[in-house]
Design an enzyme around this catalytic site. Structure first.
Site, PDB file in Angstrom:
ATOM      1  N   TRP A  92      40.106  39.044  42.116  1.00  0.00           N
ATOM      2  CA  TRP A  92      40.615  37.744  42.537  1.00  0.00           C
ATOM      3  C   TRP A  92      39.737  36.578  42.117  1.00  0.00           C
ATOM      4  O   TRP A  92      40.126  35.430  42.239  1.00  0.00           O
ATOM      5  CB  TRP A  92      40.735  37.716  44.074  1.00  0.00           C
ATOM      6  CG  TRP A  92      39.476  38.232  44.732  1.00  0.00           C
ATOM      7  CD1 TRP A  92      39.240  39.524  45.126  1.00  0.00           C
ATOM      8  CD2 TRP A  92      38.268  37.508  45.001  1.00  0.00           C
ATOM      9  NE1 TRP A  92      37.954  39.646  45.618  1.00  0.00           N
ATOM     10  CE2 TRP A  92      37.338  38.422  45.556  1.00  0.00           C
ATOM     11  CE3 TRP A  92      37.878  36.180  44.834  1.00  0.00           C
ATOM     12  CZ2 TRP A  92      36.046  38.049  45.944  1.00  0.00           C
ATOM     13  CZ3 TRP A  92      36.584  35.809  45.208  1.00  0.00           C
ATOM     14  CH2 TRP A  92      35.697  36.742  45.767  1.00  0.00           C
ATOM     15  N   ASN A  93      38.515  36.825  41.641  1.00  0.00           N
ATOM     16  CA  ASN A  93      37.550  35.721  41.574  1.00  0.00           C
ATOM     17  C   ASN A  93      37.799  34.747  40.429  1.00  0.00           C
ATOM     18  O   ASN A  93      37.431  33.585  40.516  1.00  0.00           O
ATOM     19  CB  ASN A  93      36.111  36.256  41.553  1.00  0.00           C
ATOM     20  CG  ASN A  93      35.810  37.087  40.328  1.00  0.00           C
ATOM     21  OD1 ASN A  93      36.637  37.904  39.916  1.00  0.00           O
ATOM     22  ND2 ASN A  93      34.665  36.895  39.741  1.00  0.00           N
ATOM     23  N   GLU A 107      34.671  47.120  34.139  1.00  0.00           N
ATOM     24  CA  GLU A 107      33.804  45.925  34.182  1.00  0.00           C
ATOM     25  C   GLU A 107      33.566  45.650  35.662  1.00  0.00           C
ATOM     26  O   GLU A 107      34.440  45.130  36.355  1.00  0.00           O
ATOM     27  CB  GLU A 107      34.516  44.734  33.526  1.00  0.00           C
ATOM     28  CG  GLU A 107      34.825  44.941  32.064  1.00  0.00           C
ATOM     29  CD  GLU A 107      33.579  45.089  31.192  1.00  0.00           C
ATOM     30  OE1 GLU A 107      32.622  44.321  31.377  1.00  0.00           O
ATOM     31  OE2 GLU A 107      33.573  45.988  30.335  1.00  0.00           O
ATOM     32  N   GLY A 109      36.400  44.816  38.688  1.00  0.00           N
ATOM     33  CA  GLY A 109      36.277  44.735  40.152  1.00  0.00           C
ATOM     34  C   GLY A 109      34.961  45.322  40.593  1.00  0.00           C
ATOM     35  O   GLY A 109      33.994  45.380  39.815  1.00  0.00           O
ATOM     36  N   SER A 110      34.924  45.787  41.829  1.00  0.00           N
ATOM     37  CA  SER A 110      33.640  46.215  42.402  1.00  0.00           C
ATOM     38  C   SER A 110      33.211  47.570  41.846  1.00  0.00           C
ATOM     39  O   SER A 110      34.024  48.360  41.355  1.00  0.00           O
ATOM     40  CB  SER A 110      33.765  46.298  43.921  1.00  0.00           C
ATOM     41  OG  SER A 110      34.590  47.392  44.252  1.00  0.00           O
ATOM     42  N   SER A 130      44.941  41.582  42.067  1.00  0.00           N
ATOM     43  CA  SER A 130      44.288  41.710  43.378  1.00  0.00           C
ATOM     44  C   SER A 130      45.244  41.335  44.501  1.00  0.00           C
ATOM     45  O   SER A 130      46.027  40.392  44.391  1.00  0.00           O
ATOM     46  CB  SER A 130      43.076  40.786  43.437  1.00  0.00           C
ATOM     47  OG  SER A 130      42.595  40.705  44.763  1.00  0.00           O
ATOM     48  N   GLU A 131      45.117  42.028  45.604  1.00  0.00           N
ATOM     49  CA  GLU A 131      45.906  41.705  46.809  1.00  0.00           C
ATOM     50  C   GLU A 131      45.488  40.362  47.411  1.00  0.00           C
ATOM     51  O   GLU A 131      46.154  39.841  48.286  1.00  0.00           O
ATOM     52  CB  GLU A 131      45.786  42.823  47.847  1.00  0.00           C
ATOM     53  CG  GLU A 131      44.368  43.132  48.326  1.00  0.00           C
ATOM     54  CD  GLU A 131      43.643  44.122  47.403  1.00  0.00           C
ATOM     55  OE1 GLU A 131      43.939  44.160  46.187  1.00  0.00           O
ATOM     56  OE2 GLU A 131      42.767  44.840  47.927  1.00  0.00           O
ATOM     57  N   CYS A 139      31.115  37.315  38.456  1.00  0.00           N
ATOM     58  CA  CYS A 139      30.441  38.599  38.194  1.00  0.00           C
ATOM     59  C   CYS A 139      29.032  38.359  37.676  1.00  0.00           C
ATOM     60  O   CYS A 139      28.111  39.092  38.013  1.00  0.00           O
ATOM     61  CB  CYS A 139      31.253  39.460  37.238  1.00  0.00           C
ATOM     62  SG  CYS A 139      31.676  38.641  35.699  1.00  0.00           S
TER      63      CYS A 139
HETATM   64  P1  NAD Z   1      37.845  45.408  43.941  1.00  0.00           P
HETATM   65  O1  NAD Z   1      37.377  46.504  43.038  1.00  0.00           O
HETATM   66  O2  NAD Z   1      37.788  45.600  45.396  1.00  0.00           O
HETATM   67  O3  NAD Z   1      39.370  45.062  43.599  1.00  0.00           O
HETATM   68  C1  NAD Z   1      39.787  44.871  42.271  1.00  0.00           C
HETATM   69  C2  NAD Z   1      41.120  45.557  42.092  1.00  0.00           C
HETATM   70  O4  NAD Z   1      40.972  46.967  42.305  1.00  0.00           O
HETATM   71  C3  NAD Z   1      42.167  45.078  43.082  1.00  0.00           C
HETATM   72  O5  NAD Z   1      43.386  44.929  42.399  1.00  0.00           O
HETATM   73  C4  NAD Z   1      42.215  46.211  44.099  1.00  0.00           C
HETATM   74  O6  NAD Z   1      43.449  46.333  44.774  1.00  0.00           O
HETATM   75  C5  NAD Z   1      41.952  47.409  43.234  1.00  0.00           C
HETATM   76  N1  NAD Z   1      41.441  48.580  43.964  1.00  0.00           N
HETATM   77  C6  NAD Z   1      40.698  48.609  45.095  1.00  0.00           C
HETATM   78  N2  NAD Z   1      40.394  49.897  45.430  1.00  0.00           N
HETATM   79  C7  NAD Z   1      40.949  50.686  44.479  1.00  0.00           C
HETATM   80  C8  NAD Z   1      40.951  52.104  44.221  1.00  0.00           C
HETATM   81  N3  NAD Z   1      40.329  52.951  45.039  1.00  0.00           N
HETATM   82  N4  NAD Z   1      41.579  52.563  43.121  1.00  0.00           N
HETATM   83  C9  NAD Z   1      42.185  51.706  42.265  1.00  0.00           C
HETATM   84  N5  NAD Z   1      42.233  50.369  42.456  1.00  0.00           N
HETATM   85  C10 NAD Z   1      41.618  49.860  43.549  1.00  0.00           C
HETATM   86  O7  NAD Z   1      37.051  44.089  43.493  1.00  0.00           O
HETATM   87  P2  NAD Z   1      37.260  42.600  44.037  1.00  0.00           P
HETATM   88  O8  NAD Z   1      36.627  42.457  45.360  1.00  0.00           O
HETATM   89  O9  NAD Z   1      38.677  42.202  43.865  1.00  0.00           O
HETATM   90  O10 NAD Z   1      36.459  41.764  42.960  1.00  0.00           O
HETATM   91  C11 NAD Z   1      35.112  41.418  43.076  1.00  0.00           C
HETATM   92  C12 NAD Z   1      34.268  42.334  42.215  1.00  0.00           C
HETATM   93  O11 NAD Z   1      34.687  42.225  40.845  1.00  0.00           O
HETATM   94  C13 NAD Z   1      32.804  41.971  42.202  1.00  0.00           C
HETATM   95  O12 NAD Z   1      32.062  43.159  42.340  1.00  0.00           O
HETATM   96  C14 NAD Z   1      32.579  41.363  40.825  1.00  0.00           C
HETATM   97  O13 NAD Z   1      31.279  41.467  40.344  1.00  0.00           O
HETATM   98  C15 NAD Z   1      33.549  42.144  40.003  1.00  0.00           C
HETATM   99  N6  NAD Z   1      33.879  41.464  38.755  1.00  0.00           N
HETATM  100  C16 NAD Z   1      33.343  41.947  37.581  1.00  0.00           C
HETATM  101  C17 NAD Z   1      33.601  41.307  36.372  1.00  0.00           C
HETATM  102  C18 NAD Z   1      33.005  41.833  35.095  1.00  0.00           C
HETATM  103  O14 NAD Z   1      33.425  41.406  34.035  1.00  0.00           O
HETATM  104  N7  NAD Z   1      32.040  42.718  35.139  1.00  0.00           N
HETATM  105  C19 NAD Z   1      34.433  40.174  36.343  1.00  0.00           C
HETATM  106  C20 NAD Z   1      34.962  39.704  37.546  1.00  0.00           C
HETATM  107  C21 NAD Z   1      34.681  40.359  38.746  1.00  0.00           C
END
Ligand code: NAD
Length: 480
Positions: A152-153, A248, A226-227, A178-179, A282
Site C-alpha cells: 500500500w505504501n 522485493e 511487501g513485508s 493491498s487490502e 521501503c
Molecule cells: P504485506 O506483505 O503485508 O502485504 C503486501 C501484499 O501481500 C498485500 O497485498 C497482502 O494482502 C499480501 N499478503 C499478505 N500476507 C500474504 C500471504 N501469506 N501470502 C500471500 N500474500 C499475502 O506488506 P505491506 O504491509 O502491504 O507493505 C509494507 C512492506 O512492503 C514493508 O515491509 C516495505 O518495506 C515493503 N516494500 C518493499 C519494497 C521493495 O521494493 N523492496 C517496496 C515497497 C514496499
C-alpha cells in the site's frame, strides 16, 4: 453512517463484478476514520477459477506480436494518465500520503509503463553458429501466468512496474493489490483493462488470505512486493508448486554520517530519508550511524527539522507529514519507540500519540540507541530516526552491515576513499553516496538477505518475467 466513496469490484475471466462472495471489507481514511472504500473479498474457490480463466487466456496473449503488446501498453499508460488525478486522490484517501506525493507516485508509474512499452519489443537473444550452416538462437518467451501481489505504501508506482513488465513480455496477470489500498488498485486495473484484450488482466481483492490462496495456486511466477514475513510465506508456497518467487521485501536501511560533512546538510538528508511518506518507504532511512565529532550539531539540526514538519491530512495543501496508514500500523511504530525508551534510549522530539482522530504520528528523533533495540534492528516503517553515535567510519560500516536485511544504504561523506569502501563492503542491493533518494529511472538491484530476491525493477525485470528457449536449426540432410 457515511457512504464510502469507492465500491470496488473484482475482474475475473474478463468479467467486472465477478465473485466477491467471501465477504466485504471497508477501508477508512487514516486522516479522520471516515469510510473510503468497500471491497469484496475473493473466496478460495474464486481464486481457483480466476487462475483457470487466466490460464485459458495465456496462449493468445503470448502469441500476440511484441510490438502489438507494447502498443497496448502505450494505450494503457494513456488510460492511466487520464485517470491520474483520481488515482492520486484514491491513494491519499486510502493510505494518507500528501496529495502531491501521491501524484508523483502515479506519474512515476505512468513513466514505468511507457519505459516497459519501449523496452519490451527490443528484447532478443544471442545467436551462435556451432557449425557453418547451423544456427542456434536463444529467445525469450513469456513464463505464462503471473500473480502480482502488492503493498500500500506507493501503490500505483509499485504496481505499474510489475504489471507493465509482466504484460509487455506476454504474461497474463492476476493482480492482488493491498487490502489497505484496494480502490487505488481497482482504478488502476480499470484503466489498464480498457487497453488490453479481455482476460489478460484479472483483479482479485481481499486480505492476506486471498494473497495466500493465490500464491498457493499453480501459477508460473509470484511477484510480491511487501513485508519480509509475507515474502517468506510466499517463497514456501512457491517451493510447493514450483512457481518462481520474485520478492522485493522489507528493509532497515542505515544512513552513515561521516566526520567532516556539514551537520545541517546531513540533517536535511536524514530528515528527508526518515520522514518522507511518514517513513513508509521501503528504502526509508531506518537507523543512523553518526560520527561522534558532529553528533551533537547533527542531532540538534535534525530535531529542529522534525519539529518543523507540518502534520495534517494528505489532502490539505501544505501538509508535509500525513498520517500513518492505519492505527494498527501506528501501534507497531509506537511500540518500537516506547520499547527503545524503556531500554535506555532518549526521546529528543516526537514519540507521543497525538489526541484526535486518525493515525497521525509525529516525526520522532531518538538518541542513545543500540543495535539490539527492535527500533534499530527491525523495520519500523514510520517517521522515526534512531541515532547511534560511532567513533569511526569503519565502526559505522561494520554495524550498518550487521542486519537481517539487505535492501539499501546511504553514506554521507566527503572522502572518496570512504565512499569506495562503503559501496564495496556494505552487503545491500543499493548504495547511495551523498543523497538519500534520487536513483536514475530504470535503475535496478538485487535485494539481499531478508529484503528479497531477484530484480523487481528496471530492464532486468523483463528477464525475470521471461524464460529463455534455445533453438538449434540445421538444414535437412540434402536429398537433392
Ligand atoms: P504485506 O506483505 O503485508 O502485504 C503486501 C501484499 O501481500 C498485500 O497485498 C497482502 O494482502 C499480501 N499478503 C499478505 N500476507 C500474504 C500471504 N501469506 N501470502 C500471500 N500474500 C499475502 O506488506 P505491506 O504491509 O502491504 O507493505 C509494507 C512492506 O512492503 C514493508 O515491509 C516495505 O518495506 C515493503 N516494500 C518493499 C519494497 C521493495 O521494493 N523492496 C517496496 C515497497 C514496499
Amino acid at each position: 453512517m457515511l457512504r464510502a466513496m469507492y465500491r470496488v469490484e473484482q475482474l475475473i475471466g474478463g468479467v467486472w463484478g465477478a465473485g466477491g462472495t467471501g465477504g466485504q471489507q471497508t477501508v477508512v481514511d487514516p486522516a479522520d476514520g471516515t469510510p473510503v472504500s468497500t471491497v469484496p473479498v475473493a473466496t478460495a474457490d474464486e481464486v481457483v477459477k480466476a487462475v483457470a480463466a487466466a490460464r485459458e487466456a495465456a496462449p493468445g496473449w503470448a502469441a500476440t506480436a511484441p510490438a502489438d503488446r507494447a502498443a497496448a501498453l502505450v494505450r494503457a499508460a494513456a488510460a492511466v494518465e487520464a485517470a491520474a488525478e483520481d488515482l492520486a486522490r484514491a491513494t491519499t484517501a486510502e493510505m494518507g500520503k500528501p496529495l502531491d506525493d501521491a501524484r508523483g507516485g502515479v506519474a512515476a508509474g505512468i513513466g514505468t509503463l511507457r519505459q516497459y512499452a519501449e523496452l519490451g519489443p527490443l528484447r532478443g537473444g544471442r545467436t551462435l553458429h556451432g557449425a557453418t550452416d547451423a544456427i542456434d538462437f536463444m529467445t525469450p518467451q513469456p513464463r505464462g501466468v503471473v500473480a502480482v501481489i502488492t503493498p500500500w505504501n506507493d501503490p500505483v508506482a509499485v504496481s505499474c512496474g510489475l504489471l507493465g513488465a509482466a504484460l509487455v513480455t506476454g504474461n497474463v496477470v492476476l493482480y492482488k493489490p493491498s487490502e489497505r489500498t484496494p480502490a487505488t488498485g481497482w482504478l488502476l486495473a480499470r484503466a489498464l483493462d480498457e487497453a488490453l484484450p479481455s482476460g489478460v488482466l484479472s483483479l482479485l481483492t481481499g486480505g492476506a488470505e486471498v494473497g495466500a490462496a493465490l500464491a498457493g495456486q499453480e501459477v508460473d511466477v509470484v511477484a510480491h512486493v511487501g513485508s519480509t514475513a509475507t515474502g517468506r510465506a510466499i517463497a514456501a508456497a512457491c517451493a510447493r508448486t514450483g512457481a518462481k518467487a520474485l520478492l522485493e521485501n522489507g528493509g532497515s536501511d542505515p544512513l552513515i554520517v561521516d566526520a567532516g560533512v556539514d551537520p545541517g546538510w546531513a540533517a536535511e538528508q536524514a530528515a528527508l530519508g526518515a520522514f518522507a511518506n511518514a517513513g513508509q518507504i521501503c528504502v526509508a532511512v531506518e537507523r543512523l550511524y553518526v560520527h561522534r565529532d558532529l553528533a551533537d550539531d547533527f542531532v540538534a539540526a535534525l530535531v529542529e527539522r522534525a519539529g518543523a514538519l507540518r502534520m495534517g491530512p494528505g489532502r490539505d495543501p501544505g501538509t508535509e507529514l500525513g498520517p500513518l496508514v492505519d492505527r494498527r500500523h501506528r501501534d507497531h511504530v509506537h511500540g518500537q519507540v516506547t520499547a527503545a525508551v524503556a531500554e535506555g534510549a532518549r526521546l529528543r522530539v516526537g514519540g507521543t500519540l497525538p489526541a484526535g482522530p486518525g493515525a497521525f504520528y509525529p516525526a520522532t528523533v531518538v538518541t542513545g540507541c543500540t543495535d539490539e533495540m527492535a527500533l534499530v534492528r527491525q523495520e519500523t516503517f514510520g517517521p522515526v530516526a534512531p541515532v547511534v553515535v560511532v567513533d569511526s567510519f569503519g565502526e559505522a560500516l561494520k554495524r550498518a552491515a550487521r542486519s537481517p536485511y539487505g535492501l539499501a544504504a546511504t553514506v554521507l561523506t566527503a572522502s572518496m576513499g570512504h565512499a569506495q569502501r562503503a559501496w564495496r563492503e556494505l552487503p545491500v542491493g543499493t548504495v547511495k553516496v551523498n543523497a538519500v533518494f534520487g536513483g536514475a529511472p530504470g535503475g535496478a538491484a538485487q535485494p539481499r538477505r531478508g529484503s528479497g530476491q531477484g530484480f523487481g525493477y528496471g530492464p532486468e525485470l523483463l528477464d525475470e518475467l521471461t524464460t529463455t528457449k534455445a533453438v538449434h536449426l540445421e538444414p535437412p540432410t540434402p536429398t537433392w
